[in-house]
Motif scaffolding. Sequence first.
Motif, mmCIF file in Angstrom:
data_model
loop_
_atom_site.group_PDB
_atom_site.id
_atom_site.type_symbol
_atom_site.label_atom_id
_atom_site.label_comp_id
_atom_site.label_asym_id
_atom_site.label_seq_id
_atom_site.Cartn_x
_atom_site.Cartn_y
_atom_site.Cartn_z
ATOM 1 N N CYS A 35 0.854 -1.182 0.000
ATOM 2 C CA CYS A 35 0.000 0.000 0.000
ATOM 3 C C CYS A 35 0.898 1.242 0.000
ATOM 4 O O CYS A 35 1.852 1.316 0.785
ATOM 5 N N PRO A 36 0.611 2.248 -0.856
ATOM 6 C CA PRO A 36 1.443 3.456 -0.878
ATOM 7 C C PRO A 36 1.221 4.382 0.330
ATOM 8 O O PRO A 36 1.921 5.378 0.484
ATOM 9 N N TYR A 37 0.270 4.061 1.182
ATOM 10 C CA TYR A 37 0.020 4.862 2.389
ATOM 11 C C TYR A 37 0.633 4.225 3.632
ATOM 12 O O TYR A 37 1.425 4.840 4.320
ATOM 13 N N CYS A 38 0.229 2.977 3.919
ATOM 14 C CA CYS A 38 0.640 2.337 5.181
ATOM 15 C C CYS A 38 1.762 1.320 4.998
ATOM 16 O O CYS A 38 2.260 0.778 5.966
ATOM 17 N N TRP A 39 2.140 1.048 3.774
ATOM 18 C CA TRP A 39 3.232 0.143 3.398
ATOM 19 C C TRP A 39 2.986 -1.324 3.762
ATOM 20 O O TRP A 39 3.878 -2.142 3.679
ATOM 21 N N GLU A 40 1.758 -1.655 4.152
ATOM 22 C CA GLU A 40 1.418 -3.049 4.433
ATOM 23 C C GLU A 40 1.260 -3.801 3.117
ATOM 24 O O GLU A 40 0.830 -3.225 2.113
ATOM 25 N N ALA A 68 0.465 0.920 -8.167
ATOM 26 C CA ALA A 68 -0.479 1.270 -7.103
ATOM 27 C C ALA A 68 -0.091 2.661 -6.621
ATOM 28 O O ALA A 68 0.989 2.845 -6.050
ATOM 29 N N ILE A 69 -0.938 3.650 -6.901
ATOM 30 C CA ILE A 69 -0.575 5.047 -6.710
ATOM 31 C C ILE A 69 -1.425 5.698 -5.617
ATOM 32 O O ILE A 69 -2.644 5.549 -5.585
ATOM 33 N N ASP A 70 -0.773 6.472 -4.763
ATOM 34 C CA ASP A 70 -1.412 7.299 -3.750
ATOM 35 C C ASP A 70 -2.146 8.413 -4.501
ATOM 36 O O ASP A 70 -1.506 9.233 -5.151
ATOM 37 N N ILE A 71 -3.485 8.457 -4.425
ATOM 38 C CA ILE A 71 -4.210 9.488 -5.176
ATOM 39 C C ILE A 71 -4.403 10.770 -4.386
ATOM 40 O O ILE A 71 -4.971 11.727 -4.877
ATOM 41 N N GLU A 72 -3.922 10.814 -3.154
ATOM 42 C CA GLU A 72 -4.040 12.015 -2.338
ATOM 43 C C GLU A 72 -2.716 12.771 -2.246
ATOM 44 O O GLU A 72 -2.424 13.412 -1.258
ATOM 45 N N GLN A 73 -1.914 12.718 -3.282
ATOM 46 C CA GLN A 73 -0.598 13.379 -3.296
ATOM 47 C C GLN A 73 -0.741 14.871 -3.325
ATOM 48 O O GLN A 73 -1.526 15.438 -3.947
#
Length: 60
Positions: A8-13, A55-60
């Motif tokens: 996950c690009p947010y939590c890295w899990e 898998a991209i973080d869309i809240e950049q």
Amino acid sequence: MLEHFFQCPYCWEEISMLLDTSVSNQTYVEDCEVCCNPIEIHPQFEENELIGFEAIDIEQ
């Protein structure tokens, strides 16, 4: 369907997702099953084989 594991690009899990191999180029948004943040998913297939995945973080 193909099970694919990625970070996950947010939590890295590490999370898993089932991907539809019948569509060669896809873009859609899925929530992380751990932190619930939205992830833009870009899988690419050639002859039902995964050749690219983002898998991209869309809240950049």
